[in-house]
Design a protein around this motif. Sequence first.
Motif, PDB file in Angstrom:
ATOM      1  N   LEU A 175       0.780  -1.181  -0.256  1.00  0.00           N
ATOM      2  CA  LEU A 175      -0.015   0.174   0.003  1.00  0.00           C
ATOM      3  C   LEU A 175       0.793   1.295   0.094  1.00  0.00           C
ATOM      4  CD1 LEU A 175      -2.694   1.534   0.382  1.00  0.00           C
ATOM      5  CD2 LEU A 175      -2.388   1.254   2.986  1.00  0.00           C
ATOM      6  N   PHE A 176       1.761   1.267   0.725  1.00  0.00           N
ATOM      7  CA  PHE A 176       2.616   2.816   0.962  1.00  0.00           C
ATOM      8  C   PHE A 176       3.795   2.651  -0.012  1.00  0.00           C
ATOM      9  CE2 PHE A 176       1.360   2.427   5.425  1.00  0.00           C
ATOM     10  CZ  PHE A 176       0.513   3.249   5.739  1.00  0.00           C
ATOM     11  N   LEU A 177       4.132   1.479  -0.749  1.00  0.00           N
ATOM     12  CA  LEU A 177       4.784   1.277  -1.861  1.00  0.00           C
ATOM     13  C   LEU A 177       4.016   2.170  -3.166  1.00  0.00           C
ATOM     14  CD1 LEU A 177       7.663   0.649  -3.382  1.00  0.00           C
ATOM     15  CD2 LEU A 177       6.376  -1.516  -3.902  1.00  0.00           C
ATOM     16  N   LEU A 178       2.805   1.605  -3.260  1.00  0.00           N
ATOM     17  CA  LEU A 178       2.127   2.157  -4.202  1.00  0.00           C
ATOM     18  C   LEU A 178       1.572   3.776  -4.135  1.00  0.00           C
ATOM     19  CD1 LEU A 178      -0.691  -0.487  -4.946  1.00  0.00           C
ATOM     20  CD2 LEU A 178       1.152   0.112  -6.470  1.00  0.00           C
ATOM     21  N   ALA A 179       1.499   4.398  -2.850  1.00  0.00           N
ATOM     22  CA  ALA A 179       1.363   5.566  -2.381  1.00  0.00           C
ATOM     23  C   ALA A 179       2.429   6.381  -2.830  1.00  0.00           C
ATOM     24  CB  ALA A 179       1.385   5.674  -0.932  1.00  0.00           C
ATOM     25  N   LEU A 180       3.786   5.867  -2.618  1.00  0.00           N
ATOM     26  CA  LEU A 180       4.867   6.404  -2.943  1.00  0.00           C
ATOM     27  C   LEU A 180       5.171   6.746  -4.417  1.00  0.00           C
ATOM     28  CD1 LEU A 180       7.518   4.929  -0.491  1.00  0.00           C
ATOM     29  CD2 LEU A 180       7.116   7.290  -0.667  1.00  0.00           C
ATOM     30  N   ILE A 181       4.838   5.738  -5.406  1.00  0.00           N
ATOM     31  CA  ILE A 181       4.810   5.753  -6.583  1.00  0.00           C
ATOM     32  C   ILE A 181       4.032   6.698  -7.144  1.00  0.00           C
ATOM     33  CG2 ILE A 181       4.495   4.309  -8.789  1.00  0.00           C
ATOM     34  CD1 ILE A 181       5.647   2.022  -7.283  1.00  0.00           C
ATOM     35  N   ASP A 182       2.630   6.660  -6.620  1.00  0.00           N
ATOM     36  CA  ASP A 182       1.532   7.508  -7.295  1.00  0.00           C
ATOM     37  C   ASP A 182       2.030   8.932  -6.840  1.00  0.00           C
ATOM     38  OD1 ASP A 182      -1.161   7.751  -8.088  1.00  0.00           O
ATOM     39  OD2 ASP A 182      -1.801   8.303  -6.140  1.00  0.00           O
ATOM     40  N   ILE A 185      -7.233  11.079 -11.237  1.00  0.00           N
ATOM     41  CA  ILE A 185      -7.253   9.619 -11.104  1.00  0.00           C
ATOM     42  C   ILE A 185      -6.500   9.070 -10.179  1.00  0.00           C
ATOM     43  CG2 ILE A 185      -7.103   7.484 -12.419  1.00  0.00           C
ATOM     44  CD1 ILE A 185      -8.473   8.869 -14.726  1.00  0.00           C
ATOM     45  N   ALA A 186      -5.029   9.803 -10.117  1.00  0.00           N
ATOM     46  CA  ALA A 186      -4.058   9.187  -9.116  1.00  0.00           C
ATOM     47  C   ALA A 186      -4.247   9.495  -7.768  1.00  0.00           C
ATOM     48  CB  ALA A 186      -2.799   9.630  -9.621  1.00  0.00           C
ATOM     49  N   HIS A 187      -4.734  10.746  -7.693  1.00  0.00           N
ATOM     50  CA  HIS A 187      -4.857  11.063  -6.252  1.00  0.00           C
ATOM     51  C   HIS A 187      -6.304  10.296  -5.699  1.00  0.00           C
ATOM     52  CE1 HIS A 187      -4.721  13.653  -2.667  1.00  0.00           C
ATOM     53  NE2 HIS A 187      -6.182  13.514  -2.660  1.00  0.00           N
ATOM     54  N   ILE A 218       5.202  16.936   1.171  1.00  0.00           N
ATOM     55  CA  ILE A 218       4.700  16.509   2.525  1.00  0.00           C
ATOM     56  C   ILE A 218       4.353  15.007   2.686  1.00  0.00           C
ATOM     57  CG2 ILE A 218       3.430  17.054   4.492  1.00  0.00           C
ATOM     58  CD1 ILE A 218       3.741  20.166   3.990  1.00  0.00           C
ATOM     59  N   PHE A 219       3.379  14.822   1.926  1.00  0.00           N
ATOM     60  CA  PHE A 219       2.748  13.314   1.716  1.00  0.00           C
ATOM     61  C   PHE A 219       3.678  12.277   1.173  1.00  0.00           C
ATOM     62  CE2 PHE A 219      -0.961  15.246   3.334  1.00  0.00           C
ATOM     63  CZ  PHE A 219      -1.712  14.132   3.900  1.00  0.00           C
ATOM     64  N   PHE A 220       4.623  12.767   0.424  1.00  0.00           N
ATOM     65  CA  PHE A 220       5.870  11.712  -0.022  1.00  0.00           C
ATOM     66  C   PHE A 220       6.578  11.312   1.102  1.00  0.00           C
ATOM     67  CE2 PHE A 220       9.872  10.783  -1.613  1.00  0.00           C
ATOM     68  CZ  PHE A 220       9.605   9.966  -2.813  1.00  0.00           C
ATOM     69  N   PHE A 221       6.951  12.343   2.050  1.00  0.00           N
ATOM     70  CA  PHE A 221       7.793  11.901   3.122  1.00  0.00           C
ATOM     71  C   PHE A 221       6.902  10.982   4.117  1.00  0.00           C
ATOM     72  CE2 PHE A 221      10.474  15.228   1.005  1.00  0.00           C
ATOM     73  CZ  PHE A 221      11.668  14.339   1.064  1.00  0.00           C
ATOM     74  N   ILE A 222       5.517  11.507   4.425  1.00  0.00           N
ATOM     75  CA  ILE A 222       4.751  10.762   5.263  1.00  0.00           C
ATOM     76  C   ILE A 222       4.518   9.361   4.817  1.00  0.00           C
ATOM     77  CG2 ILE A 222       2.645  10.602   6.131  1.00  0.00           C
ATOM     78  CD1 ILE A 222       2.495  13.550   6.386  1.00  0.00           C
ATOM     79  N   TYR A 223       4.192   9.243   3.451  1.00  0.00           N
ATOM     80  CA  TYR A 223       4.301   7.818   3.075  1.00  0.00           C
ATOM     81  C   TYR A 223       5.564   6.981   3.113  1.00  0.00           C
ATOM     82  CZ  TYR A 223      -0.303   9.170   1.136  1.00  0.00           C
ATOM     83  OH  TYR A 223      -1.493   9.837   1.065  1.00  0.00           O
ATOM     84  N   TYR A 227       7.766   7.510   5.244  1.00  0.00           N
ATOM     85  CA  TYR A 227       8.040   6.904   6.754  1.00  0.00           C
ATOM     86  C   TYR A 227       7.094   5.868   6.859  1.00  0.00           C
ATOM     87  CZ  TYR A 227       7.615   7.310  11.759  1.00  0.00           C
ATOM     88  OH  TYR A 227       7.634   7.182  13.209  1.00  0.00           O
ATOM     89  N   CYS A 228       5.815   5.837   6.544  1.00  0.00           N
ATOM     90  CA  CYS A 228       4.799   4.635   6.925  1.00  0.00           C
ATOM     91  C   CYS A 228       5.384   3.390   6.048  1.00  0.00           C
ATOM     92  CB  CYS A 228       3.759   5.072   6.159  1.00  0.00           C
ATOM     93  SG  CYS A 228       2.794   6.481   7.223  1.00  0.00           S
ATOM     94  N   PHE A 229       6.050   3.727   4.957  1.00  0.00           N
ATOM     95  CA  PHE A 229       6.688   2.456   4.087  1.00  0.00           C
ATOM     96  C   PHE A 229       7.530   1.942   5.039  1.00  0.00           C
ATOM     97  CE2 PHE A 229       9.505   1.118   1.050  1.00  0.00           C
ATOM     98  CZ  PHE A 229       8.867  -0.161   0.343  1.00  0.00           C
ATOM     99  N   ILE A 230       8.699   2.658   5.293  1.00  0.00           N
ATOM    100  CA  ILE A 230       9.773   2.273   6.432  1.00  0.00           C
ATOM    101  C   ILE A 230       9.257   1.463   7.386  1.00  0.00           C
ATOM    102  CG2 ILE A 230      11.770   2.870   7.664  1.00  0.00           C
ATOM    103  CD1 ILE A 230      12.204   5.111   5.630  1.00  0.00           C
TER     104      ILE A 230
END
Length: 157
Positions: free
Chosen positions: A8-15, A56-58, A126-131, A133-136
């Motif tokens: 989920l968080f990998l897809l969020a990072l890519i998105d 669509i991505a968001h 901001i959300f890139f770094f939040i995702y 962090y969640c991914f890690i």
Amino acid sequence: MILNEVLLFLLALIDVGAILFVLVYFIITLSDLECDYLNANECCEKLNYWLLPKYIAHTFITFFLLLHGQLLLFLVNLPLFIWLTYELFTIPQGNLGVYDPAEIHNRGQLRKHLRDVMIYIGYYLIFFFIYLYCFILALLKGDPLQRHADDQIVTEI
């Protein structure tokens, strides 16, 4: 849970990374218009083409956060989703899209669009770094090494 948290968080990072690239393209295109390297028709055509993929991505990531049960992240993404929906579906009649060549130089529309894109870039950074962090954190939850004692690490499977 439909997806694993890591996925989920990998897809969020890519998105979010893809959206950031599109927004950088928006900044470059709008600055080219401001410097008269592009005419208004070309600029607006290029920018309006990428509005639906950005939406669509968001929507994709917001939907998957809700399905996965990440309610706090979903609730923080929801206002931007509502704003993008409002922006996309309230285009005045007669305009070619959100970016209209006839109005982009009128009433400071170019500055408004540049400001909006800069706000979007800040939000998505901001959300890139939040995702990230969640991914890690999701990666570290499942410990690949079986630990039996503090000083002993067993590496056999």
